[in-house]
Design a protein around this motif. Structure first.
Motif, short mmCIF file in Angstrom:
data_model
loop_
_atom_site.label_atom_id
_atom_site.label_comp_id
_atom_site.label_asym_id
_atom_site.label_seq_id
_atom_site.Cartn_x
_atom_site.Cartn_y
_atom_site.Cartn_z
N LEU A 25 -13.79 -34.60 -18.87
CA LEU A 25 -12.76 -35.28 -19.66
C LEU A 25 -11.41 -35.34 -18.95
N SER A 26 -11.12 -34.36 -18.13
CA SER A 26 -9.78 -34.28 -17.55
C SER A 26 -9.65 -34.90 -16.17
N ILE A 27 -10.71 -34.87 -15.38
CA ILE A 27 -10.57 -35.29 -13.98
C ILE A 27 -10.21 -36.77 -13.82
N PRO A 28 -10.76 -37.71 -14.64
CA PRO A 28 -10.32 -39.10 -14.48
C PRO A 28 -8.84 -39.29 -14.77
N ILE A 29 -8.32 -38.53 -15.75
CA ILE A 29 -6.90 -38.66 -16.10
C ILE A 29 -6.02 -38.11 -14.98
N ILE A 30 -6.40 -36.95 -14.48
CA ILE A 30 -5.63 -36.36 -13.37
C ILE A 30 -5.70 -37.26 -12.15
N LYS A 31 -6.89 -37.78 -11.87
CA LYS A 31 -7.11 -38.61 -10.68
C LYS A 31 -6.27 -39.88 -10.70
N ILE A 32 -6.15 -40.50 -11.88
CA ILE A 32 -5.40 -41.77 -11.92
C ILE A 32 -3.92 -41.53 -11.66
N GLY A 201 -5.09 -47.50 -32.57
CA GLY A 201 -4.76 -48.92 -32.48
C GLY A 201 -4.13 -49.28 -31.15
N LEU A 202 -3.40 -48.34 -30.55
CA LEU A 202 -2.76 -48.61 -29.25
C LEU A 202 -3.79 -48.95 -28.17
N GLY A 203 -5.00 -48.37 -28.28
CA GLY A 203 -6.00 -48.58 -27.24
C GLY A 203 -6.99 -49.67 -27.53
N GLU A 204 -6.82 -50.39 -28.65
CA GLU A 204 -7.81 -51.41 -29.00
C GLU A 204 -7.76 -52.60 -28.03
N PHE A 205 -8.92 -53.01 -27.57
CA PHE A 205 -9.00 -54.12 -26.62
C PHE A 205 -10.04 -55.17 -27.05
N GLY A 206 -11.29 -54.70 -27.26
CA GLY A 206 -12.41 -55.63 -27.44
C GLY A 206 -12.21 -56.64 -28.54
N LEU A 237 -0.18 -49.44 -14.58
CA LEU A 237 0.00 -49.70 -16.01
C LEU A 237 -0.96 -48.84 -16.84
N ALA A 238 -2.19 -48.70 -16.34
CA ALA A 238 -3.16 -47.84 -17.03
C ALA A 238 -2.64 -46.40 -17.10
N ALA A 239 -2.05 -45.94 -15.99
CA ALA A 239 -1.51 -44.57 -15.97
C ALA A 239 -0.36 -44.41 -16.96
N VAL A 240 0.48 -45.44 -17.06
CA VAL A 240 1.61 -45.37 -17.99
C VAL A 240 1.12 -45.28 -19.43
N ILE A 241 0.15 -46.12 -19.81
CA ILE A 241 -0.32 -46.10 -21.20
C ILE A 241 -1.12 -44.82 -21.48
N ILE A 242 -1.82 -44.29 -20.47
CA ILE A 242 -2.52 -43.00 -20.66
C ILE A 242 -1.49 -41.89 -20.89
N GLY A 243 -0.43 -41.90 -20.08
CA GLY A 243 0.62 -40.90 -20.25
C GLY A 243 1.27 -41.00 -21.62
N SER A 245 -0.11 -42.28 -24.34
CA SER A 245 -1.09 -41.86 -25.36
C SER A 245 -1.18 -40.34 -25.43
N MET A 246 -1.12 -39.69 -24.26
CA MET A 246 -1.14 -38.22 -24.25
C MET A 246 0.08 -37.66 -24.96
N LEU A 247 1.24 -38.29 -24.73
CA LEU A 247 2.46 -37.84 -25.40
C LEU A 247 2.33 -37.98 -26.91
N VAL A 248 1.79 -39.13 -27.35
CA VAL A 248 1.58 -39.35 -28.78
C VAL A 248 0.64 -38.30 -29.36
N PHE A 249 -0.42 -38.00 -28.63
CA PHE A 249 -1.39 -37.03 -29.13
C PHE A 249 -0.78 -35.64 -29.22
N LEU A 250 0.07 -35.28 -28.26
CA LEU A 250 0.75 -33.98 -28.33
C LEU A 250 1.66 -33.91 -29.55
N VAL A 251 2.33 -35.04 -29.83
CA VAL A 251 3.19 -35.09 -31.02
C VAL A 251 2.34 -34.92 -32.28
N VAL A 252 1.16 -35.60 -32.30
CA VAL A 252 0.25 -35.48 -33.45
C VAL A 252 -0.15 -34.03 -33.67
#
Length: 260
Positions: A25-32, A201-206, A237-243, A245-252
């Protein structure tokens, strides 16, 4: 001694298996983040198109959450408090959006709110769903509402019915009981569900890309940049939105822990 060894072996097995999934779960996030680097991250944060897409995504997801707060809370309360014919069917309908492919959900929304009688009905009031923020909103709402409704339903079920009945015997009206007894006692689950819905909702694409390509939400912009310019242009841009989203989740998590 033999029992202790078996216990140690069991604990070691648990730790090894847990580390495997934590690594996955963590390595793709760290890698990007490592791959993109701080310089490109800062450039992306200053990119007007990227910022506009993030603001648009946050804003519309918030509107979707507010709409479901007004309509989903009554539904969650009815399900939690009453037994009625078709209750299982209603609960299944709430869960269906979570299980179906998001592109299929987008097609379903397009065939309902596109060039149809329902779509024409909303056009009469100046609301169009194809290529507009309204389309983004219904796509986010359709696929993330279950998070809020189910969480609120669990919260309402935890509220002691005796509190509500006592308030009624003291002369409180049903609406006062709902807002002064039920909602405050279920607020932790309601807030948690609302924030989960918003962040989902922030991550919705399809579904969004079927209904609305422009204006671009952040997931659509990432796809557009990857499709047009490749990985090096889309990864920051993917790294920015992941960062974000992580911030939002920490706030949650922080808010949830403060309420517990």
């Amino acid at each position: 001694m033999k029992a202790i060894n078996k216990s140690n072996l069991f604990n070691i097995t648990l730790i090894v298996l847990a580390l495997i999934i934590v690594f996955f779960l963590s390595i793709p996030i760290i890698k990007i983040f490592i791959g993109v680097g701080s310089e490109k991250l800062l450039e992306t944060i200053k990119d007007g198109e990227a910022i506009d897409s993030i603001i648009l995504t946050m804003k519309v997801s918030a509107w979707a959450m507010v709409f479901v707060l007004f309509t989903g809370l009554p539904l969650a309360y009815v399900i939690a408090r009453y037994d009625f014919f078709g209750k299982s069917l209603v609960e299944s309908l709430i869960d269906i959006p979570v299980m179906i492919p998001h592109t299929a959900a987008g097609i379903a929304l397009l065939t309902t709110f596109g060039d149809t009688e329902i779509g024409e009905f909303f056009k009469f009031f100046g609301i169009e769903f194809i290529g507009t923020e309204y389309g983004i909103m219904i796509a986010m709402m359709f696929l993330s509402a279950p998070f809020l409704i189910n969480s609120a339903k669990d919260g309402f079920r935890k509220v002691d019915v005796k509190l509500e009945k006592t308030a009624r015997t003291l002369g409180a009206s049903p609406i006062n009981v709902f807002f002064r007894i039920t909602i405050p006692n279920a607020k932790k689950d309601i807030i948690n569900g609302a924030l989960m819905m918003w962040s989902r909702g922030l991550g919705e694409f399809g579904a969004i890309v079927i209904l609305v390509y422009h204006p671009m939400t952040t997931p659509v912009l990432i796809f557009d940049r990857f499709n047009s310019y490749g990985l090096s242009y889309s990864a920051p841009l993917a790294a920015v939105i992941i960062g974000f989203s992580m911030l939002v989740f920490l706030v949650v998590r922080f808010i949830t822990n403060r309420l517990s």
